[in-house]
Design a protein around this motif. Structure first.
Motif, PDB file in Angstrom:
ATOM      1  N   ASP A 127      -6.852 -12.268 -25.639  1.00 44.98           N
ATOM      2  CA  ASP A 127      -6.249 -13.559 -25.987  1.00 44.98           C
ATOM      3  C   ASP A 127      -4.759 -13.396 -26.279  1.00 44.98           C
ATOM      4  N   LEU A 156      -2.666 -10.954 -25.167  1.00 47.94           N
ATOM      5  CA  LEU A 156      -1.915 -10.611 -23.951  1.00 47.94           C
ATOM      6  C   LEU A 156      -1.730 -11.857 -23.083  1.00 47.94           C
ATOM      7  N   LEU A 157      -2.770 -12.708 -23.043  1.00 50.69           N
ATOM      8  CA  LEU A 157      -2.673 -13.958 -22.287  1.00 50.69           C
ATOM      9  C   LEU A 157      -1.656 -14.907 -22.942  1.00 50.69           C
ATOM     10  N   GLN A 177       1.635 -13.680 -21.901  1.00 55.87           N
ATOM     11  CA  GLN A 177       1.882 -13.979 -20.485  1.00 55.87           C
ATOM     12  C   GLN A 177       2.270 -15.441 -20.305  1.00 55.87           C
ATOM     13  N   ARG A 178       1.657 -16.313 -21.097  1.00 52.91           N
ATOM     14  CA  ARG A 178       1.922 -17.752 -20.963  1.00 52.91           C
ATOM     15  C   ARG A 178       3.192 -18.190 -21.692  1.00 52.91           C
TER      16      ARG A 178
END
Lengths: 268, 268
Positions: free
Chosen positions: B52, B54-55, B58-59
């Protein structure tokens, strides 16, 4: 057999129209389609593999620049309005334990039996082909109506958890006096692979036979053309082959998602 | 109380020497230390939160540009030779259920009771302060020996799984005739937050009282200075506060990891 929609599809086709045509079942590589809009590689993995894959992409931004990661179980990307990622790519490959077990143009059925898939969209070098052509650098595969040639290499990626791979590259033949321009122009687009990884020496990255690419169509090299190699978003498929996740779906090489994002959004 | 190592520490201190000094227990913000080398924000999370987060990064690449993700349970970053991430940051914050419960200069003990921590290193705007100063744009907090002021804002980040946050920003006062240069120069460094997110209108991003920053030291604004706001790597701490993971360790704002990576490696 191409139908009428296919015959008329090309640089002027709007992204939404192109996706609608592919949704209807038309199958063809997307090189040269929808001038000015970014294209994307795709891989779907069960949730249990998502962290390792996202980390693999983070550690290998040249072959795997992430454009979007969809929420678990969601098939609706934000970078393509009205798109259903299960139907709007022209051709998909289905993988089990690292083996390609099927090639299909719709994966809706497979989502019924796999309800925790996470979809990753990854930049594609087709995005900078129009800017190269605008600069007077011909793209020989587009002129010939072919897919770009792609090759497995000996370039190691950085491993992450269960994922490891050697890099896949795409190749374009460029006249010697335009190689520097091709490097400069593609370098403006790091989110879609950026600068080449090798220029002029295929054997130095483990490519023994350029005439027989591992993916896509055979190359077209004109007299004095220098072979120029860019990191390629088929690399996740090499990672699937070597790392053998229980299940995966990818696009078929050269058959990309056409997004609504203008190329210029990915320009630095 | 500063010791001799602290007193002599500054722009000319090599990264490895700076880390050794911090390992010995010296505590001070790292602004102005080790000219020419990138600095990094840090967050450690149990493995169950790693995807969660790392995402989320990324976002939200503007506040959370990932420089390196360490393997689960490993305290040894590759971007800092010989570094132990549990000791080489000057000051750490320990979090439980979204509350800061402790501030310490060594977290080795905590790793004994949490053996699955994943460490994320995130770009820091201190990296482009030297290039700004080289261009003749003064950094007022460095000249005054202070930490940079940082503020919570109303700018929403894109959520990912269990993580959501509003963006934290750092602020620097810039003379009106140099604002465009500050934007241009910081824009060369997208991996360390890149261009500002707001120029000149703090109230438009929810900052009501510039004199009282949420993190760091009060601002120094000279006559006619325009307040310029950059996305800040303290944003993960805002995400910890709002998303309340069971456990986390971060750096204390302004107290960064000094890496061996030359600033120029992150320049586009």
């Amino acid at each position: 057999m191409p139908n009428e929609s296919d015959m008329t599809m090309g640089a002027a086709t709007a992204p939404e129209a192109a996706r609608r045509i592919f949704r209807s079942g038309v199958v063809r590589p997307t090189c040269g389609v929808s001038r000015g809009y970014a294209q994307a590689n795709m891989i779907m993995l069960p949730r249990e593999y998502a962290y390792d894959f996202l980390l693999f992409a983070q550690r290998n931004p040249k072959p795997c620049p992430i454009l979007e990661v969809l929420d678990e179980g969601s098939p609706f990307p934000s970078i393509a309005r009205g798109c259903d990622i299960r139907t709007d790519i022209p051709l998909y490959r289905v993988w089990e334990n690292g083996e390609a077990v099927d090639t299909v143009d719709d994966v809706t059925d497979l989502w019924s039996s796999h309800d925790d898939l996470v979809t990753f969209l990854i930049g594609c070098s087709f995005t900078f082909e129009f800017p190269l052509m605008d600069a007077g650098i011909p793209m020989r595969h587009i002129a010939a109506g072919r897919n770009v040639p792609m090759y497995d290499t000996s370039i190691p990626c950085v491993s992450a958890g269960r994922f490891s791979a050697t890099m896949v590259v795409s190749m374009r033949g460029i006249q010697p006096d335009r190689v520097a321009d091709a490097v400069r122009i593609s370098g403006y687009y790091p989110r879609v692979h950026g600068t080449p990884v090798q220029i002029g020496h295929p054997e130095s990255i483990g490519i023994a036979d350029m005439e027989h690419p591992d993916y896509g169509d055979p190359p077209i090299l004109e007299r004095n053309d220098v072979p120029v190699f860019w990191a390629c978003g088929v690399t996740p498929q090499a990672a699937v082959m070597s790392s053998k996740p229980a299940f995966a779906i990818t696009h078929a090489p050269g058959h990309m998602l056409i997004t609504d994002v203008p190329d210029s959004d990915y320009m630095v």
